[in-house]
Design an enzyme around this catalytic site. Structure first.
Site, PDB file in Angstrom:
ATOM      1  CB  SER A 129      66.456   5.392  32.769  1.00  0.00           C
ATOM      2  OG  SER A 129      66.478   5.998  34.051  1.00  0.00           O
ATOM      3  CE  LYS A 183      67.494   7.651  30.271  1.00  0.00           C
ATOM      4  NZ  LYS A 183      68.411   8.765  30.474  1.00  0.00           N
ATOM      5  CG  HIS A 186      63.209   8.898  32.825  1.00  0.00           C
ATOM      6  ND1 HIS A 186      64.506   9.230  33.172  1.00  0.00           N
ATOM      7  CD2 HIS A 186      62.852   7.896  33.676  1.00  0.00           C
ATOM      8  CE1 HIS A 186      64.901   8.472  34.186  1.00  0.00           C
ATOM      9  NE2 HIS A 186      63.917   7.660  34.500  1.00  0.00           N
ATOM     10  CG  ASN A 187      67.115  11.767  31.727  1.00  0.00           C
ATOM     11  OD1 ASN A 187      66.602  10.678  31.977  1.00  0.00           O
ATOM     12  ND2 ASN A 187      68.346  11.874  31.275  1.00  0.00           N
ATOM     13  CD  GLU A 190      67.296  11.462  36.781  1.00  0.00           C
ATOM     14  OE1 GLU A 190      68.464  11.890  36.882  1.00  0.00           O
ATOM     15  OE2 GLU A 190      66.982  10.509  36.025  1.00  0.00           O
TER      16      GLU A 190
END
Length: 475
Positions: A129, A183, A186-187, A190
């Site tokens: 990222s 990940k 995480h996105n 986000e």
């Protein structure tokens, strides 16, 4: 010819920047791209004068690599990854390592780890990222997969990653698809962060009728405190950019948001695991709604509602701005709370040993959601590694206590004015539901038992005992 320490396949912008980053840190690198002219353009362009080796076939590429071969795929997720694995396999030897640095679905990574282990090949799903800037200057890297490969790639990955207080934003995540899973979450977070910022912006712009420049100043001020983050920082920068006519460029951008699917995957997985990821779900749905541009334009001409702009005194202006800040901060806490609840359930479901505090450390630098806020998450899990929810940590309880009146004020004013705040509202609804010892699911269970004999448990009997009532009979 001296052989390369690592090879990289895929020379789109992320791949090129990551290649230059690897070269800058003293590692010898070989590169390949399916369109081989891109290799030549790269070697003769931004990679001119480096030690990067350009190759024009898979066989040539593999032969330039030191054994065990370490290969990083920076290609589009999905079938393209499987295609390159198939191309590589005939040229690889037992113990060679393939790393997937794209946004692959974690279940695909688990499948590849298992399949390639049978072939004697070590596969790592390595979430990266930070966008173009992170790839060039130091991303956050989340490796998982077959742990046999970790000690072979650890030095390279931890050298090229971002550093915060001297610590690399890269550490082993877990087996099989764990790296790509983290990940993905995480996105998803986000998505939530970006949606919340947009809701704050719309409230300030359309509710308070502040200018874009005023709002840019507000975001700059917020970035000095507890809301300090990459996304708040770039938002203040974006709002200051003017088009050729001197007007804010943001006003010229069509209001339809794109996505690559990772937020949707996060929301789908939350449904599969039974975790109420309400804020991230609303962030995904808000992007879907934004895509209905032509329908929204038609609806705006026929559907009624209150006047979004509302009157307020000069004295109230700062109070409203402060309330929006509170709403943004409190909702952000909920977003991370839900994200960590999802990771905790996934770890139980998939038998992963996730280090939640370590994940917060990895997200402090290089990645899109990097923020000061993550230090508090790290501290919470350092104090209690078995913490069930961030809302049960003293710091976050106090943070919610100090912001919730402003949070509620923002949402109520938005509802009265017809300003959509799906993220703020979903976050507050989750909080209010989570803090209640009793919710009306008892009535829901009675309904289910009435029409489907689904049974229910009783509060006056031990858990695990189920009952059915004949609701439709008269006394």
């Amino acid at each position: 010819m001296e052989k390369a320490d690592i090879g990289l396949i895929g020379l789109a912008v992320m791949g090129q920047n990551l290649a230059l980053n690897i070269n800058d840190h003293g590692f010898k690198l070989s590169v390949f791209n399916r369109t081989t002219s891109k290799v030549d353009d790269f070697i003769n362009g931004s990679a001119r004068g480096t030690n990067i080796i350009g190759t024009h076939s898979i066989e040539e590429f593999v032969n330039t690599l030191e054994s065990p071969r370490r290969i990083l795929l920076m290609v589009k997720a999905g079938e393209v990854v499987d295609h390159f694995i198939d191309l590589l396999l005939p040229h690889l030897s037992t113990g060679d390592i393939i790393m997937d640095g794209g946004n692959s679905l974690y279940t695909d990574t688990t499948r590849r780890v298992r399949t390639l282990e049978e072939e004697g090949i070590i596969y790592l799903g390595t979430g990266i990222s930070g966008g173009e800037e992170g790839a060039r200057n130091g991303p956050s890297i989340m490796p998982g997969g077959n742990k046999k490969g970790w000690h072979h790639v650890k030095n390279i990955l931890q050298t090229i990653t971002a550093k915060v207080d001297g610590e690399p934003c890269c550490a082993w995540i877990g087996e099989e698809g764990a790296g790509h899973y983290v990940k993905m979450v995480h996105n998803g977070i986000e998505y939530g962060d970006m949606q919340l910022i947009c809701e704050a912006y719309q409230f300030l712009r359309e509710g308070l009728s502040l200018s874009v420049d005023e709002i840019a100043d507000i975001f700059s001020q917020w970035n000095e405190g507890e809301l300090n983050s990459y996304l708040i920082e770039i938002t203040s920068h974006i709002l200051r950019v003017k088009d050729s006519d001197g007007e804010p460029l943001v006003d010229k951008i069509l209001d339809t948001a794109g996505q690559k699917g990772t937020g949707k995957w996060t929301a789908i997985n939350s449904l599969e695991l039974g975790i109420p990821l309400t804020l991230i779900g609303e962030a995904v749905f808000a992007r879907f709604l934004s895509a209905l541009k032509s329908e929204r334009v038609k609806a705006s001409k026929v559907l009624s509602g209150p006047d979004i702009k509302f009157d307020y005194s000069a004295e109230d202006k700062e109070k409203y701005i402060s309330a929006v800040k509170d709403a943004l901060y409190a909702s952000k806490i909920i977003s991370y709370t839900q994200g960590y609840m999802l990771m905790r359930e996934a770890a139980n479901e998939y038998q992963w040993n996730l280090n939640y505090g370590g994940i917060a450390l990895m997200w402090r630098g290089g990645c899109i959601i990097r923020s000061r806020f993550l230090d508090s998450i790290k501290h919470a899990y350092s104090q209690n590694p078995e913490l069930e929810s961030l809302l049960l940590d003293d710091f976050f309880q106090q943070a919610i206590e100090s912001t919730q009146m402003g949070w509620r004020k923002t949402i109520s004013r938005a509802v009265e004015s017809g300003i959509p705040v799906p993220g703020f509202a979903a976050a507050l609804t989750f909080y209010d539901g989570y803090r209640m010892a009793s919710v009306p699911a008892n009535l829901l269970q009675a309904q289910r038992d009435y029409f489907g004999a689904h049974t229910f448990e009783r509060v006056d009997q031990p858990r695990g005992q189920f009952y059915h009532h004949e609701w439709n009979t008269e006394d």
